[in-house]
Scaffold this active site. Structure first.
Site, mmCIF file in Angstrom:
data_model
loop_
_atom_site.group_PDB
_atom_site.id
_atom_site.type_symbol
_atom_site.label_atom_id
_atom_site.label_comp_id
_atom_site.label_asym_id
_atom_site.label_seq_id
_atom_site.Cartn_x
_atom_site.Cartn_y
_atom_site.Cartn_z
ATOM 1 N N GLU A 205 0.827 -1.354 0.029
ATOM 2 C CA GLU A 205 -0.130 -0.058 0.007
ATOM 3 C C GLU A 205 0.782 1.132 -0.038
ATOM 4 O O GLU A 205 0.662 2.218 0.720
ATOM 5 C CB GLU A 205 -0.825 -0.195 1.354
ATOM 6 C CG GLU A 205 -1.850 -1.028 1.017
ATOM 7 C CD GLU A 205 -3.109 -1.308 2.348
ATOM 8 O OE1 GLU A 205 -3.252 -0.515 3.418
ATOM 9 O OE2 GLU A 205 -3.950 -2.135 2.045
ATOM 10 N N GLU A 323 -4.846 -8.760 -1.675
ATOM 11 C CA GLU A 323 -5.288 -8.545 -0.302
ATOM 12 C C GLU A 323 -7.077 -7.744 -0.284
ATOM 13 O O GLU A 323 -7.006 -7.023 -1.043
ATOM 14 C CB GLU A 323 -4.749 -7.726 0.761
ATOM 15 C CG GLU A 323 -5.307 -7.584 1.964
ATOM 16 C CD GLU A 323 -4.246 -6.671 3.009
ATOM 17 O OE1 GLU A 323 -3.064 -6.698 2.743
ATOM 18 O OE2 GLU A 323 -4.814 -5.538 3.708
#
Length: 424
Positions: A205, A323
């Site tokens: 991220e 994810e």
């Protein structure tokens, strides 16, 4: 109503996610015929053999959200690897792909000889990014994890710390090249020990706007190329060379396009993106969102746009959902770990496969309020069975499927796993 799998003609499986509230009955009462149509003449997309995947995270027991600490001892540093229920839950997939990573991934260093300081665990500290200090993976724990993975038959993707060596920039991003020394030591140790790793993923991220901080796409591409060189060098005599994956972040078209173009045609095996499209776990309207077709359809543009970028650039890179927990900040107890969440989860599996996604990693296998397994007892939650049913029934070839009559019934069809049909 429930999520259902129906076998057609012995060669096709169709999954229909039926929303509650009597949708089919309402359609019939209104005089509208409900019709499902499957074109079995050719596949419109294909998944990977091990499409269903789950994650294991780094969060320590004192990771808390909204006053609730839902992780317990589910983190990679303290998970009970001797639990037979846990072992058998993974073995049932034969194999289950596991992605090891998460928010603290870019704060993990590895206890190899080059570290030069004690290998200490995460410590809660509100002044630090993500609320914790840097943590360390001791080599003895890495040995224990790999012994467990070998016993369970899991296929492992490991997320590497991509922030090592960076310097903060005035705009809040991180600049400078990745210092891969510590990561390369871990990869070298892993190869030396003969541990089978399916892939090495760079970062978590940090793409686009980032979470906590971010890295520019050009620099990230250069770092992916560096990781490619490391993997090629260390595994140069190994016929089963691990995949290189990145960036494990939220899809932003411009950023992802630049990364793909600068690593084309074959420097990056897999581009990974994350999905938390339902908002924060504390949202009191999560159930309504899960059962709202317009909310579910909001992800179509992400899947479609990424598929279009990959096709237009001529790259060999494929897409995974690396994810996906639906609701961030650990989900919501009695929602994201309950039966109702299967409406979101199964629709996500079907939708992502339709757009040529090769693997879909559910956050999490265990931990938080969205685990496939209960954090305390290790017993399966409802979505564990959804994942296992998909894995055992749905083959890799995705068929064109339509459903008319109501938007509350969503149908997806694949050739059956191990089908010997002329078309499948």
């Amino acid at each position: 109503m429930a999520a259902a799998g129906l076998r057609l003609l012995g060669v096709v499986w169709i999954f229909a996610t039926l929303m509650p509230l009597g949708a089919a009955a309402a359609a019939a009462a209104g005089g509208h015929a409900a019709v499902a149509a499957v074109d079995g003449r050719r596949a419109v997309a294909a998944t990977g053999e091990d499409f269903v995947c789950a994650t294991l995270d780094w969060w320590p027991p004192d990771k808390c959200d909204y006053g609730t600490c839902a992780w317990g001892r589910a983190g990679l540093l303290n998970l009970d690897l001797s639990n037979k229920v846990f072992l058998n839950a993974i073995r049932a997939f034969s194999p289950l792909k596991l992605r090891l990573g998460g928010s603290l991934q870019d704060k993990v260093v590895y206890g190899t000889a080059d570290l030069g300081r004690p290998c200490t665990p995460f410590v809660k500290n509100a002044s630090q990014m993500l609320g914790f200090t840097q943590g360390c993976l001791p080599l003895r724990r890495w040995d224990e994890l790999n012994a467990f993975f070998q016993k369970s038959g899991a296929k492992v993707v490991f997320g590497l710390n991509a922030l090592n060596g960076r310097v903060p920039l005035p705009d809040g991003s991180m600049g400078g090249p990745w210092d891969y020394t510590n990561a390369a030591s871990l990869i070298r140790y892993t190869a030396y020990k003969g541990y089978q790793i399916h892939g090495w993923e760079l970062g978590n991220e940090l793409s686009g706007s980032g979470v906590g901080t971010r890295i520019g796409a050009g620099q990230y591409a250069a770092d992916v190329i560096a990781l490619r060189r490391i993997v090629d060098d260390i595994y140069r005599s190994n016929p089963s060379k691990p995949l290189v994956l990145a960036p494990g972040g939220f899809f932003e078209p411009g950023w992802f396009t630049e990364l793909i173009v600068k690593t084309t045609p074959n420097l990056l095996n897999v581009i990974t993106h994350h999905i938390y499209n339902l908002g924060p776990g504390r949202d009191t309207h999560l159930i309504e969102k899960i059962l709202d077709p317009s909310v579910l359809d909001g992800m179509i543009s992400t899947f479609s746009n990424l598929q279009g970028i990959l096709k237009s650039t001529g790259t060999s890179t494929v897409a995974w959902v690396g994810e996906a927990g639906g609701a961030y900040n650990s989900g919501h107890h009695l929602v994201t770990d309950a039966f109702v969440f299967s409406f979101w989860f199964l629709d996500q599996l079907g939708m992502s496969a339709k757009y040529d996604t090769k693997s879909y990693c559910r956050q999490s296998l265990i931990g938080g309020n969205y685990g496939l397994l209960n954090t305390t007892t290790f017993q399966p939650n409802p979505d564990y069975y959804s994942a296992l049913l998909w894995h055992r029934l749905m083959g890799t070839k995705v068929l064109a499927t339509t459903f008319t009559g109501t938007n509350k019934i969503r149908a997806y069809a694949h050739c059956a796993r191990d089908s010997e049909s002329l078309y499948c």
